[in-house]
Scaffold this motif. Structure first.
Motif, PDB file in Angstrom:
ATOM      1  N   PRO A 134      28.156  12.071  27.660  1.00 33.33           N
ATOM      2  CA  PRO A 134      27.004  11.162  27.545  1.00 33.33           C
ATOM      3  C   PRO A 134      26.488  10.759  28.928  1.00 33.33           C
ATOM      4  N   PRO A 135      25.246  10.278  28.987  1.00 24.67           N
ATOM      5  CA  PRO A 135      24.710   9.804  30.272  1.00 24.67           C
ATOM      6  C   PRO A 135      25.464   8.555  30.753  1.00 24.67           C
ATOM      7  N   GLY A 136      25.581   8.442  32.048  1.00 24.96           N
ATOM      8  CA  GLY A 136      26.230   7.258  32.612  1.00 24.96           C
ATOM      9  C   GLY A 136      27.740   7.337  32.678  1.00 24.96           C
ATOM     10  N   ALA A 137      28.335   8.489  32.359  1.00 24.96           N
ATOM     11  CA  ALA A 137      29.790   8.618  32.415  1.00 24.96           C
ATOM     12  C   ALA A 137      30.227   8.766  33.867  1.00 24.96           C
ATOM     13  N   ASP A 158      34.187  17.856  34.245  1.00 24.45           N
ATOM     14  CA  ASP A 158      32.911  17.557  34.895  1.00 24.45           C
ATOM     15  C   ASP A 158      32.193  16.452  34.119  1.00 24.45           C
ATOM     16  N   ASN A 159      31.807  15.383  34.814  1.00 20.27           N
ATOM     17  CA  ASN A 159      31.169  14.249  34.136  1.00 20.27           C
ATOM     18  C   ASN A 159      29.649  14.333  34.131  1.00 20.27           C
ATOM     19  N   THR A 160      29.113  15.495  34.486  1.00 25.89           N
ATOM     20  CA  THR A 160      27.661  15.670  34.430  1.00 25.89           C
ATOM     21  C   THR A 160      27.192  15.605  32.981  1.00 25.89           C
ATOM     22  N   LYS A 190      34.572   7.468  30.727  1.00 23.50           N
ATOM     23  CA  LYS A 190      34.410   6.102  31.229  1.00 23.50           C
ATOM     24  C   LYS A 190      32.929   5.841  31.393  1.00 23.50           C
ATOM     25  N   VAL A 191      32.370   4.996  30.531  1.00 24.22           N
ATOM     26  CA  VAL A 191      30.939   4.666  30.573  1.00 24.22           C
ATOM     27  C   VAL A 191      30.824   3.167  30.807  1.00 24.22           C
ATOM     28  N   ASP A 194      33.530   0.653  29.500  1.00 26.81           N
ATOM     29  CA  ASP A 194      34.097   1.108  28.234  1.00 26.81           C
ATOM     30  C   ASP A 194      34.694   2.507  28.351  1.00 26.81           C
ATOM     31  N   ASN A 195      35.768   2.721  27.605  1.00 27.14           N
ATOM     32  CA  ASN A 195      36.340   4.060  27.432  1.00 27.14           C
ATOM     33  C   ASN A 195      35.867   4.603  26.085  1.00 27.14           C
ATOM     34  N   VAL A 196      35.134   5.687  26.144  1.00 26.75           N
ATOM     35  CA  VAL A 196      34.522   6.241  24.929  1.00 26.75           C
ATOM     36  C   VAL A 196      35.188   7.569  24.591  1.00 26.75           C
ATOM     37  N   SER A 197      35.706   7.666  23.348  1.00 23.25           N
ATOM     38  CA  SER A 197      36.300   8.921  22.883  1.00 23.25           C
ATOM     39  C   SER A 197      35.181   9.855  22.420  1.00 23.25           C
ATOM     40  N   LEU A 198      35.191  11.086  22.935  1.00 24.67           N
ATOM     41  CA  LEU A 198      34.112  12.037  22.653  1.00 24.67           C
ATOM     42  C   LEU A 198      34.553  13.107  21.651  1.00 24.67           C
TER      43      LEU A 198
END
Length: 237
Positions: A134-137, A158-160, A190-191, A194-198
């Motif tokens: 997601p954006p902002g990670a 890669d967090n892109t 990491k956004v 928050d830690n977001v499970s993808l």
């Protein structure tokens, strides 16, 4: 449709002849098992109606034409249904044959299961997959867990923003080789705070194909994802 009053009148007259009545009764018993009229039965009933109609009140010939047209229409629909059933069976057979071309290939589908082959396997394929970042990670971590839920490996992805590939080389956090077997993965981004499970997609090898008995769709049997509907396959690698 057929004039039942005329047919009933014919049946009453036939009872004045005992032999004819007995023959008719035997025929009725024989035909009790029939649940529908075929074309021959229909024509016999129509001839009976013609023979026994009131000569002073003949039926309109257009009624016969209408009755025959309706029967032909129903007969045509039955034939069409049989042809469609045959065509469907043929298409399903072709679907299985076409799907057989995927056996031995690797496909990508949603899932969290991985299987690590033994290093001695010369055809070993390392576990791999993809994830939508997601954006902002600010960071993305791949966590591999064994059957007990214990994390054996954590590594960065890669967090892109967008779809990013990942793979696991089979090593543990301690640098050793993880034993062959089944594992589960989790990808956490990491956004902000928050830690977001993808959601993840993993690669799986196709071992066989079959048809779903409920909807007739093609089903791929894969390792390690199990049965996956063809419609759920995201990519053929």
């Amino acid at each position: 449709m057929l004039d039942m009053d005329v047919i009933n009148a014919a049946m009453v007259r036939s009872r004045t002849n005992p032999e004819a009545y007995a023959t008719g009764q035997a025929s009725n018993v024989k035909n009790k098992q029939k649940t529908e009229l075929n074309q021959e039965d229909f024509l016999k009933l129509m001839v009976t109606q013609l023979k026994n109609q009131d000569p002073f009140k003949p039926l309109d010939p257009s009624q016969y034409v209408g009755q025959l047209a309706q029967f032909s229409s129903v007969s045509g629909l039955t034939s069409m249904n049989q042809q469609l059933t045959s065509l469907t069976s043929s298409l399903r057979g072709n679907q299985v044959l076409n799907g057989a071309g995927l056996i031995g290939h690797t496909v990508l589908a949603a899932g969290t299961n991985l299987y690590l082959d033994s290093p001695e396997n010369t055809n070993r394929i390392l576990p791999q997959g993809m994830v939508d970042v997601p954006p902002g990670a600010s960071s993305v971590q791949l966590i591999v867990k064994d059957s007990s839920g214990v994390a054996v490996k954590s590594q960065s992805i890669d967090n892109t923003r967008g779809t990013q590939p990942f793979s696991w080389d089979g090593t543990t956090n301690g640098g050793g080789n993880a034993p062959a077997g089944s594992y589960k993965i989790e990808v956490v981004a990491k956004v902000g705070n928050d830690n977001v499970s993808l959601a993840t997609s993993v690669a799986a090898r196709v071992s066989s194909v079959s048809l779903d008995p409920n909807n007739g769709g093609l089903v791929l049997t894969t390792d390690p994802l199990g049965d996956v509907a063809m419609n759920d396959i995201q990519r053929v690698l």
